[in-house]
Scaffold this active site. Sequence first.
Site, short mmCIF file in Angstrom:
data_model
loop_
_atom_site.label_atom_id
_atom_site.label_comp_id
_atom_site.label_asym_id
_atom_site.label_seq_id
_atom_site.Cartn_x
_atom_site.Cartn_y
_atom_site.Cartn_z
N SER A 122 0.81 -1.21 0.00
CA SER A 122 0.00 0.00 0.00
C SER A 122 0.84 1.26 0.00
CB SER A 122 -0.90 0.02 1.24
OG SER A 122 -1.70 -1.13 1.33
N HIS A 143 -1.11 -2.71 -6.87
CA HIS A 143 -1.87 -2.43 -5.66
C HIS A 143 -3.37 -2.53 -5.92
CE1 HIS A 143 -3.24 0.63 -2.41
NE2 HIS A 143 -3.30 -0.60 -1.96
N GLU A 155 -3.64 0.09 -8.88
CA GLU A 155 -2.53 1.02 -9.12
C GLU A 155 -1.31 0.22 -9.56
OE1 GLU A 155 -2.58 4.75 -6.13
OE2 GLU A 155 -2.48 2.82 -5.10
N ASN A 193 -3.48 6.02 -1.33
CA ASN A 193 -3.23 6.12 0.10
C ASN A 193 -2.57 7.43 0.51
OD1 ASN A 193 -4.40 3.78 1.17
ND2 ASN A 193 -2.75 2.55 0.33
#
Length: 302
Positions: A122, A143, A155, A193
Amino acid sequence: MKLSDLKHVLVVGAGQMGRGIAQVCAQSGYLVTLSDADWATATAGRDRIIHQLDALVGKGRLTGAAAAETAQRLTASTVADAAKSAQLVIEAVSEDLVVKRRLFETLDATTPRDAILASNTSSISITELAGFTSRPDHVVGMHFMNPVPVMKLVEVVTGLRTSDATAALVTDLAGHLGKTVVRSQDRPGFIVNRILIPMLNEACFALQDGVACIEDIDLAIQHGLNHPMGPLRLADLIGLDTVLAIALVLYRDFSDSKYRPAPVLRSLVAAGQLGHKSDCGFYVYNDGKVQGPNPAITRLRG
């Protein structure tokens, strides 16, 4: 390697994220090995995927034949046994650099030299993970969002030495899995994130500062910003230990106090109250359903 050459995917980590990744890969026609540190954990993870497939059949979202075919493409194994034949490895172990370093060193030594090593991290640097291997051009970030079978985004994160061919293959794979792909540079938190975790962390600060109670903070964001759930409920779903780990990476790598994790978040993790997966976080859960706010932190109500 082209996407048409890819047949076997090894998913390392039989937790919630690993199971979700294994499920969508198997449903898309790939032979998938789900692995963990021991065979029993990997097998339990495979059994939970099959249970989830059966639940989809019961809801009319999947045919019985499709569920059976998906189950046949899923096997469970240890990392040591499965790595020898893997073409693509997607690791989904805990968000801990020491754990990931040990795994990438093992994978580098045991997988075929042309195997691609993808991380579902992450927030941890893909360039740093690649540095633990002798094939940095074959290391990439992939991700997925939680829960993987439902969420559409992946991602793709390229490290400093990730090759164009490696990035192209995992991008094509994500598209084949029915995902929307965004490309991110190797920066702390990537795209999602870097934006999401500070928001969740600020909700924690608002709670402990007495701005509002747990439920009202969540209702305000859910209905005021049209989010599917509030930030504290979402933090519970992600896992408070994971949220804290990402927040600490942002705080460390940016050296900026705005990323400082809220004390209430640290306290819950220290107490082992990690959210949905431990049946207690900001909320208390029973059989996956919210029972109410955690009474241990209701004193933080404004």
